[in-house]
Design a protein around this motif. Structure first.
Motif, PDB file in Angstrom:
ATOM      1  N   LEU A 204     -11.879 -53.369   1.761  1.00 54.87           N
ATOM      2  CA  LEU A 204     -12.284 -53.176   3.153  1.00 54.87           C
ATOM      3  C   LEU A 204     -11.286 -53.842   4.097  1.00 54.87           C
ATOM      4  O   LEU A 204     -10.875 -53.263   5.103  1.00 54.87           O
ATOM      5  N   TYR A 205     -10.884 -55.073   3.766  1.00 57.91           N
ATOM      6  CA  TYR A 205      -9.902 -55.770   4.596  1.00 57.91           C
ATOM      7  C   TYR A 205      -8.537 -55.094   4.536  1.00 57.91           C
ATOM      8  O   TYR A 205      -7.796 -55.086   5.530  1.00 57.91           O
ATOM      9  N   LEU A 206      -8.209 -54.520   3.392  1.00 60.79           N
ATOM     10  CA  LEU A 206      -6.951 -53.777   3.292  1.00 60.79           C
ATOM     11  C   LEU A 206      -6.963 -52.582   4.241  1.00 60.79           C
ATOM     12  O   LEU A 206      -5.978 -52.322   4.942  1.00 60.79           O
ATOM     13  N   ARG A 207      -8.057 -51.863   4.283  1.00 64.49           N
ATOM     14  CA  ARG A 207      -8.157 -50.718   5.190  1.00 64.49           C
ATOM     15  C   ARG A 207      -8.112 -51.170   6.649  1.00 64.49           C
ATOM     16  O   ARG A 207      -7.522 -50.513   7.500  1.00 64.49           O
ATOM     17  N   SER A 208      -8.743 -52.312   6.929  1.00 59.64           N
ATOM     18  CA  SER A 208      -8.698 -52.811   8.308  1.00 59.64           C
ATOM     19  C   SER A 208      -7.275 -53.172   8.717  1.00 59.64           C
ATOM     20  O   SER A 208      -6.892 -53.011   9.887  1.00 59.64           O
ATOM     21  N   LEU A 209      -6.486 -53.648   7.772  1.00 61.12           N
ATOM     22  CA  LEU A 209      -5.087 -53.972   8.057  1.00 61.12           C
ATOM     23  C   LEU A 209      -4.295 -52.728   8.443  1.00 61.12           C
ATOM     24  O   LEU A 209      -3.433 -52.770   9.322  1.00 61.12           O
ATOM     25  N   LEU A 210      -4.585 -51.607   7.800  1.00 59.37           N
ATOM     26  CA  LEU A 210      -3.891 -50.362   8.129  1.00 59.37           C
ATOM     27  C   LEU A 210      -4.223 -49.917   9.548  1.00 59.37           C
ATOM     28  O   LEU A 210      -3.349 -49.475  10.301  1.00 59.37           O
ATOM     29  N   TRP A 211      -5.475 -50.033   9.929  1.00 57.12           N
ATOM     30  CA  TRP A 211      -5.860 -49.703  11.303  1.00 57.12           C
ATOM     31  C   TRP A 211      -5.257 -50.690  12.299  1.00 57.12           C
ATOM     32  O   TRP A 211      -4.840 -50.313  13.391  1.00 57.12           O
ATOM     33  N   CYS A 212      -5.210 -51.967  11.909  1.00 58.10           N
ATOM     34  CA  CYS A 212      -4.604 -52.976  12.776  1.00 58.10           C
ATOM     35  C   CYS A 212      -3.124 -52.688  12.990  1.00 58.10           C
ATOM     36  O   CYS A 212      -2.601 -52.848  14.101  1.00 58.10           O
ATOM     37  N   ALA A 213      -2.442 -52.242  11.941  1.00 57.15           N
ATOM     38  CA  ALA A 213      -1.020 -51.904  12.071  1.00 57.15           C
ATOM     39  C   ALA A 213      -0.829 -50.750  13.056  1.00 57.15           C
ATOM     40  O   ALA A 213       0.128 -50.742  13.845  1.00 57.15           O
ATOM     41  N   ALA A 214      -1.754 -49.781  13.029  1.00 59.08           N
ATOM     42  CA  ALA A 214      -1.654 -48.650  13.958  1.00 59.08           C
ATOM     43  C   ALA A 214      -1.867 -49.089  15.395  1.00 59.08           C
ATOM     44  O   ALA A 214      -1.110 -48.720  16.307  1.00 59.08           O
ATOM     45  N   SER A 215      -2.890 -49.914  15.641  1.00 55.13           N
ATOM     46  CA  SER A 215      -3.165 -50.339  17.020  1.00 55.13           C
ATOM     47  C   SER A 215      -2.113 -51.320  17.523  1.00 55.13           C
ATOM     48  O   SER A 215      -1.824 -51.367  18.732  1.00 55.13           O
ATOM     49  N   SER A 216      -1.501 -52.107  16.622  1.00 56.15           N
ATOM     50  CA  SER A 216      -0.514 -53.101  17.054  1.00 56.15           C
ATOM     51  C   SER A 216       0.709 -52.443  17.689  1.00 56.15           C
ATOM     52  O   SER A 216       1.374 -53.051  18.536  1.00 56.15           O
ATOM     53  N   VAL A 217       1.003 -51.206  17.298  1.00 46.74           N
ATOM     54  CA  VAL A 217       2.114 -50.489  17.937  1.00 46.74           C
ATOM     55  C   VAL A 217       1.854 -50.351  19.432  1.00 46.74           C
ATOM     56  O   VAL A 217       2.721 -50.630  20.269  1.00 46.74           O
ATOM     57  N   PHE A 218       0.639 -49.945  19.785  1.00 50.47           N
ATOM     58  CA  PHE A 218       0.277 -49.807  21.200  1.00 50.47           C
ATOM     59  C   PHE A 218       0.256 -51.161  21.896  1.00 50.47           C
ATOM     60  O   PHE A 218       0.697 -51.289  23.046  1.00 50.47           O
ATOM     61  N   TRP A 219      -0.256 -52.181  21.202  1.00 52.56           N
ATOM     62  CA  TRP A 219      -0.309 -53.515  21.809  1.00 52.56           C
ATOM     63  C   TRP A 219       1.098 -54.041  22.104  1.00 52.56           C
ATOM     64  O   TRP A 219       1.367 -54.539  23.208  1.00 52.56           O
ATOM     65  N   PHE A 220       2.002 -53.912  21.152  1.00 53.05           N
ATOM     66  CA  PHE A 220       3.347 -54.469  21.315  1.00 53.05           C
ATOM     67  C   PHE A 220       4.166 -53.673  22.334  1.00 53.05           C
ATOM     68  O   PHE A 220       4.862 -54.258  23.165  1.00 53.05           O
ATOM     69  N   VAL A 221       4.090 -52.344  22.282  1.00 48.26           N
ATOM     70  CA  VAL A 221       4.826 -51.544  23.267  1.00 48.26           C
ATOM     71  C   VAL A 221       4.273 -51.820  24.668  1.00 48.26           C
ATOM     72  O   VAL A 221       5.034 -51.928  25.636  1.00 48.26           O
ATOM     73  N   GLY A 222       2.965 -51.972  24.777  1.00 51.12           N
ATOM     74  CA  GLY A 222       2.374 -52.287  26.079  1.00 51.12           C
ATOM     75  C   GLY A 222       2.850 -53.618  26.619  1.00 51.12           C
ATOM     76  O   GLY A 222       3.091 -53.773  27.821  1.00 51.12           O
ATOM     77  N   ALA A 223       2.970 -54.613  25.739  1.00 48.55           N
ATOM     78  CA  ALA A 223       3.436 -55.929  26.187  1.00 48.55           C
ATOM     79  C   ALA A 223       4.880 -55.891  26.654  1.00 48.55           C
ATOM     80  O   ALA A 223       5.306 -56.751  27.432  1.00 48.55           O
ATOM     81  N   ALA A 224       5.635 -54.894  26.205  1.00 48.77           N
ATOM     82  CA  ALA A 224       7.054 -54.790  26.583  1.00 48.77           C
ATOM     83  C   ALA A 224       7.260 -54.109  27.926  1.00 48.77           C
ATOM     84  O   ALA A 224       8.374 -54.133  28.461  1.00 48.77           O
TER      85      ALA A 224
END
Length: 406
Positions: free
Chosen positions: A149-169
């Motif tokens: 379950l935590y492994l799957r959550s990490l995959l979703w976190c990796a997807a959302s982190s793209v938006f978070w990091f690009v937004g911060a830039a």
């Protein structure tokens, strides 16, 4: 600081939280204090823009509210789920809770400048905690369904982190839009229980209420945190304002409205969450529905607090549509979340609250010609009517046991 962790039985040790630890411990209450400060920062940030001379800035501030508050709320909820699944007396769990509190604090300090600077101070703690906590826990979960379950959550976190990091830039509206997309990814993933194509569904859910008492009590405290933030915001605003008759009236209305929301929540669905979980046929579905309902209610309370800021600073000001959206929309959103909670606890539609939402919508038309204080008074009267109707319905009747839909 806590119990040491053993060797070969680490997974079992961490998961042996169980019913001898029903209430929140002191570290969890510390996280609660930080969340009060964080939500107060959101209210202050949104209230600053909603009184702008620029109509676009006013409406944009309404959109800022969920973008800034939902990540804070989500960190709190995921922390509550960790301390519900795992033994909070274990050192590893205590360090995770402390790191979560510090991350919330750092994010809170960035709120006044979230869209023009300090973007990384908001994003990095959030992403590090969301992705890092599963990485810390997974080594101790070999052979347990939570690991996948935590492994799957990490995959979703990796997807959302793209938006978070690009937004911060970037800055301004572009950042807000990208962060809004990231929030959607995070919450859609949780609603879908972090489903990943090609990976089998597990016999455990992201929303599972493994402890029948601890997590329901944490959700009750979650509502109290939001109401406490409202009191903090109102008190701080009045302290820094010149006290007039209108300001004093606004203070009374704000306090009474907060008390009424507390009363409406706890009668009676909010009072029997633990019993609801115990009686539920599908605890995962019940946990998801209860969590979603509380998120909606807390957003409504935060929006209501923004409305109180407007009333206290501009009680006799010219009415603005965005102001009405906060003053009347906040209580309406809270009532909608409370309807959803009633649905899961008693498997019925709360008609009293539906009528109240309709009354708030209808009242918005004439209140467009009235000052903000009048709108706050009308909202308080509608909340009072709901509380009185609840009291009348309960008079002379035995307490109704929960009959959950799931």
């Amino acid at each position: 600081m806590g119990r040491p962790e053993g060797g070969g039985g680490r997974s079992q040790d961490l998961l042996q939280r169980r019913e001898d630890v029903r209430q929140a411990n002191f570290l969890e209450l510390f996280v609660d204090l930080v969340l009060v400060f964080a939500l107060a920062g959101v209210v202050s940030r949104v209230a600053r823009d909603i009184v702008s001379e620029d109509v676009v800035v006013r409406w944009r501030s309404i959109a800022f509210l969920p973008v800034l508050s939902l990540p804070l709320i989500w960190l709190w909820i995921t922390t509550a789920h960790i301390t519900s699944w795992f033994d909070p007396r274990r050192r590893r769990i205590q360090w995770i809770v402390l790191a979560s509190a510090f991350g919330l604090l750092v994010m809170s300090t960035s709120l006044p400048y979230a869209f023009v600077g300090r973007g990384w101070a908001f994003v990095l703690p959030y992403v590090i905690l969301l992705c890092g906590r599963p990485l810390v826990l997974m080594p101790a979960l070999r052979g347990h369904p939570l690991r996948q379950l935590y492994l799957r959550s990490l995959l979703w976190c990796a997807a959302s982190s793209v938006f978070w990091f690009v937004g911060a830039a970037v800055n301004g509206n572009a950042r807000a839009s990208l962060w809004g997309a990231a929030v959607i990814v995070d919450f859609v993933g949780a609603q879908l229980r972090w489903s990943v194509p090609g990976m089998a569904r597990l016999p455990v859910s992201a929303w599972a209420t493994d402890s029948r008492h601890h997590l329901p009590e944490r959700y009750q405290q979650f509502l109290m945190i939001a109401l406490g933030e409202t009191v903090l915001a109102v008190g701080t605003t009045v302290t820094n304002q010149k006290v007039t008759t209108a300001t004093a009236a606004g203070l009374v209305v704000a306090f009474l409205s907060t008390v009424l929301m507390w009363r409406i929540y706890f009668y009676r669905s909010g009072q029997v969450l633990a019993e609801t979980v115990a009686a539920a046929r599908d605890r995962d579905a019940a946990g998801l529905a209860i969590g979603a309902a509380h998120i909606v209610m807390v957003l409504g309370i935060v929006a209501t607090a923004v409305g109180f800021e407007i009333v206290l600073k501009h009680p006799d000001g010219a009415p603005e549509p965005a102001w009405l959206a906060a003053i009347l929309g906040g209580p309406a959103l809270f009532l909608y979340g409370r309807i959803r909670l009633e649905r899961v606890v008693f498997d019925r539609l709360s008609l009293r609250r539906v009528v109240a939402i309709a009354a708030l919508a209808v009242a918005a038309v004439p209140l467009y010609l009235a000052p903000p204080l009048a709108a706050a008074v009308v909202a308080a009267l509608i909340l009072l009517a709901v509380a009185l109707a609840d009291a009348h319905h309960a008079a002379g009747r035995p307490q109704e046991p929960p009959s959950p839909a799931h």
